[in-house]
Motif scaffolding. Structure first.
Motif, PDB file in Angstrom:
ATOM      1  N   HIS A   1     -15.359   0.877 -42.465  1.00  0.00           N
ATOM      2  CA  HIS A   1     -16.441   0.365 -43.308  1.00  0.00           C
ATOM      3  C   HIS A   1     -17.828   0.624 -42.755  1.00  0.00           C
TER       4      HIS A   1
ATOM      5  N   LEU B   1     -20.188   2.202 -45.155  1.00  0.00           N
ATOM      6  CA  LEU B   1     -20.453   1.357 -46.314  1.00  0.00           C
ATOM      7  C   LEU B   1     -21.551   0.344 -46.022  1.00  0.00           C
ATOM      8  N   ASN B   2     -21.437  -0.253 -44.863  1.00  0.00           N
ATOM      9  CA  ASN B   2     -22.380  -1.306 -44.540  1.00  0.00           C
ATOM     10  C   ASN B   2     -23.687  -0.763 -43.973  1.00  0.00           C
TER      11      ASN B   2
ATOM     12  N   MET C   1     -19.719  -7.354 -41.768  1.00  0.00           N
ATOM     13  CA  MET C   1     -19.091  -7.653 -43.056  1.00  0.00           C
ATOM     14  C   MET C   1     -19.625  -8.973 -43.554  1.00  0.00           C
ATOM     15  N   ASN C   2     -19.589  -9.127 -44.870  1.00  0.00           N
ATOM     16  CA  ASN C   2     -20.141 -10.385 -45.326  1.00  0.00           C
ATOM     17  C   ASN C   2     -19.194 -11.523 -44.977  1.00  0.00           C
TER      18      ASN C   2
END
Lengths: 208, 690
Positions: free
Chosen positions: B528, B531-532, B540-541
């Motif tokens: 990820h 993505l972030n 990550m959230n």
């Protein structure tokens, strides 16, 4: 914002104890069925990658819940942010059918959805593999209920024999994705309001 | 004397005062009863129990078996073992519900034990090390899969171990091919309590490999227990073990290492003070049974007693993987165990209408029934739902919410790194906070009305979703959450030490989960990253973080096959700060959370005032029933606390640094003063009240 949930679709399965929520989830996610599922306490979830309309990919997070009424008081925390709610009854159990409406109401109260009128529900009449003589909920009654709940999609399923499970969950995924996108759009507004509040709190609580 | 519970000197008589050599030869091997005649009932062979599955014609004269099965398999199929099994049909009586288990499968025990005495030469060794060494030799692959401890990985990397692995693989004891016949196959597939060895998370082979070692541990422990009993002039005969030594630090240690399975029911009953409750309520259970009979005749019973239907649905969903609870296809009548379970649950729902029937009580009652007779199981269920888990099973489950609030406080205090997954602190990453706000959805409008203080303790009345998972741990006291032998070890301590032990176990599991989280986090940071676009490892959230934790918590404990992985390596590790958590602390914490939740009731999500009054009434009525017991228990716990503190201090310095290494994380565990932290909180609250 586009990666807000990384397209995680949160789906909640609700319904009376023993209607087959766990079985449906496992059938859909793992394509497995067992007679040996234990009663669900609290909640579990499984995830599955889904293709929607052959061009969109998302991760579906399917939440299986305990069916006993008193467990509703635990569930509220994860109702929130749901993208679709699956209501399940057992075609051999009238009571589970009669309770569908209250499951929906319960969900709407706790999930705190922005537009309850349009929030996607899907109704599943499970255990249709059972002998006709044992079926006590007629298809007609089910269709009427689905209509009265705002023309929500209705499927007759069997987790045991896999009848209609994939079809139903395709529809669930589609509704969830739609809801997810709507939600994200309308969320922007709320979000702006909320920032200020939280920032205020930050300045007070952050001592570093 | 004992320096550390995780480092037990074994067989060395110096600790117990008995100078017996640490041999495990046949003479010392406790021969478990063919059946726990715990209930003064007729004996039956455990492996047969109430289920005819195992009674079908046997593997006795299979000529090929010798060549096809080695060690473990052989032990199971030892010829002298066969007659028991064959004799079983006649021993299965109508009261088979009271049966259980040949805990060590008798002959297998002595046979393997004598083998062991030759090959293991158990001199005085550090028990943990011995255990781990043996296990890493025997089960390197398994341990790798579990990945619970890098120290076992390290050992596996050892060349010696590799050699052993090869040898082991050559002697693969469990043939995968179809067995000689059904009965032998079936007998092998179930553990000593009748549970299927295999689960979604553990293969039968993994089970057998682990069990081969663990049951030797059980035998060693039982020998220790026998010595302890004899020293206290108490019967150590399986048939007549009723009383146990007075509570002491030593006994507590013994309990923590596991009560012999044959004695478990009686030990639980004894430590929980069940007899006193029963004596005060003689005749109550039989009366309830009469009432059940009456209800059965009512035409509208389902409407009048809605719990009946839910109980009915859960009977076959309690232990579908246990032969005592299974109905064979050719059986017309349901198993005795199912009937007992129904009676206990229905009787309870009548006895305590404020609780009635709550899902998860089926697991509690089901497990009790495997170890105690019906009436005792009933009263133990009463004790569990009142003394140990007050309010937890009430209609509004407020007790669950309180305990989960307490657990969250504990996590915040003792496992800050896990807490970061549940409620991220704002200081590192403001973005997290925004995300959190977003993901809490439309509840944001509540923020407007909440006071500063409410926000601070918000998680106590607006419990984080992860508590949905941990709630089930408490409701079912880990039955079904962890493999059965681990659950039983927890129950041993629960009844001896009190409910705070459930919190300790929970913290232990959460601590163990950290390793899993790091693994998936590592994976995640690769997948990820782009993505972030954020290099922070917690990028990550928050909701995803918590869901990740949730996902790990709902599955990985089920792979935790070896009780000592969590007991000796985590919960009783002296350097683990929550080791000092005691009953008094938990009780106070429960009170604090109760007050907090009451105070914030209007803001809480799920308050139903009608049901809330129920809980109070109910608790008081329950308490009146058991007040005496609570008092004694409380006192005992205080004593333990005192001793345990002393114990800790004296043992800490002996412990080499870094013994907790090997779980994929390293964290300095300084002394967190939980007491003062809590006091401070209470003071703050009081101050604000005033």
């Amino acid at each position: 914002m586009s990666t807000r949930k990384k397209n995680i679709l949160k789906v909640i399965i609700l319904g009376d104890s023993g209607v087959g929520k766990t079985s449906l989830m496992h059938r859909y996610v793992n394509d497995k069925y067992s007679q040996q599922y234990k009663a669900t306490i609290g909640a579990d979830f499984l995830t599955k990658e889904v293709n929607i309309d052959s061009d969109k990919v998302a991760t579906m997070q399917v939440w299986d819940t305990a069916g006993q009424e008193r467990f509703q008081s635990l569930g509220v925390a994860f109702y929130r942010g749901a993208d679709c709610c699956v209501l399940v009854y057992d075609v051999t159990n009238t009571k589970s059918f009669q309770n569908i409406k209250s499951w929906r109401d319960e969900f709407l109260v706790h999930a705190n959805v922005s537009t309850p009128e349009t929030f996607p529900f899907v109704l599943l009449g499970n255990k249709i593999d059972t002998d006709d003589s044992k079926k006590v909920v007629t298809n007609k009654a089910a269709q009427e209920l689905a209509a009265s709940l705002g023309n929500i999609p209705l499927f007759f399923t069997s987790a045991k024999t896999a009848i209609n499970v994939d079809t139903a969950f395709q529809e669930i995924a589609r509704s969830a994705l739609q809801q997810n996108q709507n939600d994200a759009d309308s969320f922007e507004d709320d979000f702006n309001d909320a920032i200020n509040i939280q920032l205020d709190n930050d300045t007070n609580s952050c001592s570093c | 004397m004992q320096r550390d519970q995780s480092r037990i000197s074994y067989g060395g008589g110096k600790n117990n005062g008995l100078a017996k050599p640490p041999t495990l030869g046949p003479r010392l091997i406790p021969r478990s009863p063919s059946v726990p005649s715990l209930h003064g009932e007729k004996s039956f062979n455990s492996l047969n129990m109430s289920d005819p599955v195992l009674n079908r014609p046997i593997y006795k004269e299979n000529p090929s078996k010798e060549s096809r099965i080695s060690n473990i398999g052989k032990a199971f199929l030892e010829p002298e073992y066969t007659p028991d099994i064959q004799a079983s049909p006649s021993t299965i009586g109508g009261n088979s519900n009271l049966s259980v288990i040949d805990m060590y499968a008798d002959d297998m025990e002595s046979q393997l034990a004598s083998e062991e005495s030759e090959e293991l030469h158990p001199t005085t060794i550090n028990e943990t090390n011995e255990t781990s060494n043996t296990s890493s030799k025997l089960v390197p692959k398994f341990m790798n899969r579990l990945s619970l401890s890098t120290s076992s990985h390290d050992r596996n990397a050892d060349t010696d171990d590799d050699d052993d692995e090869n040898i082991y693989q050559q002697n693969q004891p469990i043939p995968k091919s179809p067995r000689i016949n059904i009965s032998s196959k079936d007998a092998e597939h179930f553990d000593r309590y009748g549970f299927k060895k295999q689960s979604t998370y553990i293969t039968e082979q993994e089970y057998d490999i682990w069990w081969r070692e663990y049951f030797q541990y059980c035998i060693r422990r039982k020998n220790k227990w026998i010595q302890l009993m004899e020293k206290n002039d108490l019967s150590a005969n399986d048939e007549s073990v009723r009383r146990f030594p007075p509570k002491s630090e030593k006994l507590k240690r013994y309990v923590r290492k596991g009560i012999p399975a044959e004695w478990r029911g009686n030990a639980w009953w004894y430590f929980a003070n069940g007899q006193q409750l029963l004596d005060e309520n003689t005749g109550t259970y039989p009366q309830l049974l009469l009432k059940i009979d009456h209800i059965e005749t009512l035409p509208d019973k389902e409407n009048k007693y809605p719990d009946l239907e839910i109980i009915e649905r859960d009977l076959n969903r309690t232990f579908p993987d246990n032969i005592h609870f299974q109905r064979e296809s050719f059986q017309t009548d349901e198993p005795e165990m199912i009937k007992s379970l129904r009676r206990v649950l229905v009787a309870f729902s009548l006895y305590n209408p404020k609780i009635g029937y709550c899902q998860s009580m089926n697991f509690l009652a089901g497990l009790l029934l495997l170890f105690l007779d019906e009436e005792k199981s009933f009263w133990m269920l009463v004790l569990l739902t009142s003394k140990y888990l007050p309010g937890v099973h009430n209609v509004n489950l407020e007790g669950v919410n309180i305990d989960q609030g307490v657990l969250m406080l504990c996590v915040k205090e003792y496992l800050p790194e896990i807490w970061e997954y549940i409620i991220p602190s704002n200081k590192h990453n403001n973005k997290n906070n925004l995300n959190k706000l977003m993901n809490s959805g439309f509840s944001s409008n509540h923020h407007n009305t909440r006071s500063q203080e409410s926000n601070k303790n918000e998680f106590l009345f607006k419990l984080p979703p992860v508590t949905l998972c941990t709630a089930s741990w408490f409701m079912s006291c880990f039955v079904g959450v962890l493999p059965i032998e681990v659950s039983l070890r927890i129950w041993d301590c629960l009844f001896y030490e009190g409910s705070h032990f459930l919190f300790k176990v929970s913290l232990g599991i959460l601590k163990l989960s950290e390793g899993e989280l790091l693994k998936s986090k590592h994976y995640d940071s690769i997948t990820h990253y782009s993505l972030n676009g954020n290099q922070n490892k917690k990028s990550m959230n928050p909701e995803e973080n918590e869901m990740e934790l949730f996902q790990i918590l709902q599955s990985f404990p089920k792979r935790l096959l070896n009780p000592n992985d969590i007991f000796e390596k985590i919960i009783f590790k002296k350097r683990i700060t929550f080791n000092n958590l005691d009953q008094e602390e938990i009780d106070r914490c429960r009170q604090y959370v109760t007050d907090q939740r009451q105070k914030n009731k209007p803001l809480a999500d799920t308050k139903k005032s009608s049901s809330h009054t129920n809980i109070n009434n109910n608790q008081s009525s329950d308490n009146s029933v058991i007040s005496n017991h609570s008092d004694t228990n409380y006192r005992n716990n205080n004593i333990h606390k005192f001793r345990s503190v002393k114990h800790t201090n004296s043992s800490e310095e002996h412990l080499p640094a870094g013994t907790t290494e090997g779980y994929g994380f390293k964290r300095s565990i300084t002394s967190v003063n939980w007491n003062s932290g809590l006091k401070q909180k209470v003071r703050q609250i009081r101050g604000k009240k005033d």
